[in-house]
Motif scaffolding. Sequence first.
Motif, short mmCIF file in Angstrom:
data_model
loop_
_atom_site.label_atom_id
_atom_site.label_comp_id
_atom_site.label_asym_id
_atom_site.label_seq_id
_atom_site.Cartn_x
_atom_site.Cartn_y
_atom_site.Cartn_z
N PRO A 154 0.75 -0.89 -0.08
CA PRO A 154 0.40 -0.42 0.15
C PRO A 154 1.12 1.37 0.46
O PRO A 154 2.38 1.40 0.78
N SER A 155 0.22 1.98 -0.58
CA SER A 155 1.43 3.32 -0.75
C SER A 155 2.68 3.81 -1.59
O SER A 155 2.79 4.74 -1.43
N ALA A 156 2.66 2.03 -2.19
CA ALA A 156 3.57 2.11 -2.51
C ALA A 156 4.01 2.89 -4.59
O ALA A 156 2.58 2.40 -4.79
N ALA B 39 13.64 10.04 -9.58
CA ALA B 39 12.89 8.68 -8.52
C ALA B 39 13.99 8.77 -7.32
O ALA B 39 13.00 8.38 -5.95
N LEU B 40 15.09 8.02 -7.80
CA LEU B 40 15.96 7.05 -6.90
C LEU B 40 16.50 8.00 -6.23
O LEU B 40 16.14 8.37 -4.67
N GLU B 41 16.32 9.80 -6.35
CA GLU B 41 16.89 10.41 -5.28
C GLU B 41 15.16 10.75 -3.60
O GLU B 41 15.81 11.16 -2.62
N LYS B 42 14.13 11.02 -4.57
CA LYS B 42 13.04 10.80 -4.00
C LYS B 42 12.75 9.63 -2.95
O LYS B 42 12.71 10.16 -1.36
N TYR B 43 13.45 8.48 -3.51
CA TYR B 43 13.41 7.72 -2.46
C TYR B 43 14.20 7.19 -1.58
O TYR B 43 14.04 7.92 -0.06
N ARG B 44 15.79 8.32 -1.61
CA ARG B 44 16.81 8.02 -0.70
C ARG B 44 16.46 8.78 0.18
O ARG B 44 17.20 9.01 1.67
N GLY B 45 16.04 10.20 -0.28
CA GLY B 45 14.98 10.82 0.71
C GLY B 45 14.05 11.17 1.33
O GLY B 45 13.84 11.65 2.29
N ARG B 46 13.10 9.52 1.71
CA ARG B 46 12.23 9.34 2.41
C ARG B 46 10.80 10.05 1.85
O ARG B 46 10.30 10.26 2.49
N ARG B 47 11.09 9.89 -0.02
CA ARG B 47 9.65 10.37 0.19
C ARG B 47 9.12 10.48 -0.67
O ARG B 47 7.75 10.57 -2.02
N LEU C 221 14.91 0.86 -11.37
CA LEU C 221 15.54 2.42 -11.91
C LEU C 221 17.07 2.49 -11.89
O LEU C 221 17.46 3.41 -12.60
N GLU C 222 16.96 1.86 -10.67
CA GLU C 222 18.99 1.68 -11.05
C GLU C 222 19.34 1.86 -12.79
O GLU C 222 20.03 1.57 -13.15
N GLU C 223 18.73 -0.01 -13.01
CA GLU C 223 19.40 -0.37 -14.57
C GLU C 223 18.97 0.75 -15.59
O GLU C 223 19.83 1.07 -16.02
N LEU C 224 17.85 1.14 -15.15
CA LEU C 224 17.00 2.22 -16.64
C LEU C 224 17.95 3.88 -16.20
O LEU C 224 18.46 4.08 -16.94
N SER C 225 18.84 3.91 -14.95
CA SER C 225 19.28 4.99 -15.04
C SER C 225 20.34 4.85 -15.92
O SER C 225 21.37 6.38 -15.63
N ALA C 226 21.14 3.80 -15.98
CA ALA C 226 21.85 3.89 -17.23
C ALA C 226 21.96 3.98 -18.54
O ALA C 226 23.11 4.12 -19.00
#
Length: 236
Positions: A40-42, A202-210, A221-226
């Motif tokens: 939920p909420s993910a 998206a990864l930046e927001k994830y790491r900032g807990r947002r 997303l890490e794979e796509l960022s390449a």
Amino acid sequence: MTVTPQDASTVILLRDNPDKPAPGFEVLMVRRSSKSSFVPSAYVFPGGRVERDDSLPQMERYCRPEDLNRAISQVENTPSANAALGILVAAIRETFEEAGLLLVYQDGGRPLSFSEEEMELRLRQYRDALNKGEVNFSQILEKEKFTLALNRLCYFSHWITPELSPMRYDARFFVAAVPSGQKALPDGEEVTSHVWITPAQALEKYRGRRFYMVAPTVVTLEELSAFKTIQEVIDS
């Protein structure tokens, strides 16, 4: 007791970054309802479990043979061609149900576009009826003479929910460029909002807990960022 995972499909939809003339792309992320029984909420990519009707042999009539054979050959570790077909059909159906985007060709082989207001309205009504269980996906395809755009789906990865989870899915991830002339619209039930965002953002927001996401989404997303362009992702 270990729960047997259910087959599921996920579609990673990409579009060119509208704010940058230089190469770059965004990915569609939808937010699951806070009432959902699963994550939920993910923020996730559109997708869901394979339904019985998705795997029925008659679904082949809505596929171009050359596309079907190529697509089925991509889907690894399935017990049968019908099981692979169900995974592919579910990928397109779930994307339509959750995000309102439909990967099909119209009669004559033209990609479906919402350029005509009447067509967009009709598709929104179909989507609502489909989510309410008032119509089957095959009935929509039959009535509109749509053909599934299986050649737009590129196999990306395979994830299985850990054994200790109470709900488990055996999910195949596909990547596809968003259909030109279509706009995403969350269903308001399973997913409550959406955002187009670059993988790095998206990864930046994830790491900032947002931006709450689960492991398969983060790794994807890490794979796509390449990659720098959608074509690079497709070619890979």
